[in-house]
Scaffold this motif. Structure first.
Motif, PDB file in Angstrom:
ATOM      1  N   ARG A  55      42.990  85.483  35.220  1.00  0.00           N
ATOM      2  CA  ARG A  55      44.389  85.903  35.149  1.00  0.00           C
ATOM      3  C   ARG A  55      45.298  84.718  35.476  1.00  0.00           C
ATOM      4  O   ARG A  55      44.889  83.767  36.138  1.00  0.00           O
ATOM      5  N   GLY A  56      46.542  84.814  35.019  1.00  0.00           N
ATOM      6  CA  GLY A  56      47.501  83.760  35.295  1.00  0.00           C
ATOM      7  C   GLY A  56      48.682  83.801  34.342  1.00  0.00           C
ATOM      8  O   GLY A  56      49.045  84.862  33.822  1.00  0.00           O
ATOM      9  N   ASP A  57      49.249  82.625  34.108  1.00  0.00           N
ATOM     10  CA  ASP A  57      50.463  82.501  33.306  1.00  0.00           C
ATOM     11  C   ASP A  57      50.243  81.638  32.075  1.00  0.00           C
ATOM     12  O   ASP A  57      49.461  80.684  32.098  1.00  0.00           O
ATOM     13  N   LEU A  82      47.336  77.507  29.641  1.00  0.00           N
ATOM     14  CA  LEU A  82      47.269  78.614  30.582  1.00  0.00           C
ATOM     15  C   LEU A  82      47.056  78.050  31.977  1.00  0.00           C
ATOM     16  O   LEU A  82      46.313  77.081  32.150  1.00  0.00           O
ATOM     17  N   ARG A  83      47.729  78.640  32.960  1.00  0.00           N
ATOM     18  CA  ARG A  83      47.512  78.270  34.366  1.00  0.00           C
ATOM     19  C   ARG A  83      46.953  79.501  35.068  1.00  0.00           C
ATOM     20  O   ARG A  83      47.600  80.551  35.098  1.00  0.00           O
ATOM     21  N   LEU A  90      44.067  75.538  31.691  1.00  0.00           N
ATOM     22  CA  LEU A  90      43.171  75.791  30.572  1.00  0.00           C
ATOM     23  C   LEU A  90      43.910  75.466  29.282  1.00  0.00           C
ATOM     24  O   LEU A  90      45.021  75.952  29.066  1.00  0.00           O
ATOM     25  N   HIS A  91      43.301  74.643  28.452  1.00  0.00           N
ATOM     26  CA  HIS A  91      43.847  74.355  27.126  1.00  0.00           C
ATOM     27  C   HIS A  91      43.234  75.370  26.178  1.00  0.00           C
ATOM     28  O   HIS A  91      42.012  75.451  26.045  1.00  0.00           O
ATOM     29  N   MET A  92      44.051  76.185  25.542  1.00  0.00           N
ATOM     30  CA  MET A  92      43.589  77.239  24.643  1.00  0.00           C
ATOM     31  C   MET A  92      44.077  76.921  23.236  1.00  0.00           C
ATOM     32  O   MET A  92      45.270  76.659  23.035  1.00  0.00           O
ATOM     33  N   THR A  93      43.157  76.906  22.290  1.00  0.00           N
ATOM     34  CA  THR A  93      43.524  76.701  20.889  1.00  0.00           C
ATOM     35  C   THR A  93      42.929  77.838  20.072  1.00  0.00           C
ATOM     36  O   THR A  93      41.900  78.398  20.434  1.00  0.00           O
ATOM     37  N   THR A 132      38.727  72.783  29.588  1.00  0.00           N
ATOM     38  CA  THR A 132      39.227  72.567  30.942  1.00  0.00           C
ATOM     39  C   THR A 132      38.297  71.643  31.710  1.00  0.00           C
ATOM     40  O   THR A 132      37.101  71.566  31.413  1.00  0.00           O
ATOM     41  N   GLY A 133      38.844  70.952  32.690  1.00  0.00           N
ATOM     42  CA  GLY A 133      38.054  70.154  33.620  1.00  0.00           C
ATOM     43  C   GLY A 133      37.894  70.856  34.950  1.00  0.00           C
ATOM     44  O   GLY A 133      37.260  70.322  35.869  1.00  0.00           O
TER      45      GLY A 133
END
Length: 164
Positions: A55-57, A82-83, A90-93, A132-133
């Motif tokens: 969950r997050g923003d 996304l945070r 998180l990098h979302m594509t 993500t790292g």
């Protein structure tokens, strides 16, 4: 013709709910119709996501560099940040297709009625991937997802499932 003997039963594709996401959108920016279709940027102004373990923003600044073909099909090219609730990025594509039949196009184009249109009136599917790292979420780097999109007031929403 007989089936290729190399084809094997690998089982059905199974999924598990990952999260629901709402993306608030900025006013669209149209680049006009070019050689491959009409390009429009739907910029992300923010939003939220929540699921059983994630969950997050949705952070502002990403968006969908959509391409509309002559048949009305929208080809998605989305990049979002996304945070998570604990601060990981998180990098979302995702790519995908949004096909709106002629009978639903007027309703979807109307800013007052669009979010009230039954999602069953159009086909809106995506294929999210993550990068993500952040160690607690590194498992997402090897995960393929599928999503169903639909219109909401002020933006777009998705039900995202992990392919198991």
């Amino acid at each position: 013709m007989t089936a290729d003997p190399r084809v094997r039963d690998v089982g059905d594709i199974r999924t598990s709910h990952l999260f629901d996401m709402v993306v608030d959108l900025e006013p669209r920016r149209s680049f006009g119709t070019g050689p491959v279709g009409r390009r429009v940027l739907f910029g992300a102004a923010g939003g939220t996501f929540h699921g059983p373990g994630l969950r997050g923003d949705v952070l502002p600044g990403g968006g969908d560099w959509a391409l509309f073909g002559p048949d009305g099909t929208m080809r998605l090219d989305v990049r979002l940040t996304l945070r998570t609730h604990d601060g990981a990025l998180l990098h979302m594509t995702y790519g995908g297709r949004w096909v709106t039949p002629p009978a639903a196009r007027d309703a979807v184009a109307d800013p007052v009625r669009r979010h009230r249109t039954d999602p069953g009136a159009y086909y809106f599917r995506t294929t999210p991937l993550f990068e993500t790292g952040a160690e607690p979420y590194a498992w997402l780097n090897g995960t393929v997802c599928v999503g169903s999109g639909y219109l909401v007031e002020g933006g777009i929403a998705y039900k995202v499932s992990q392919v198991l």
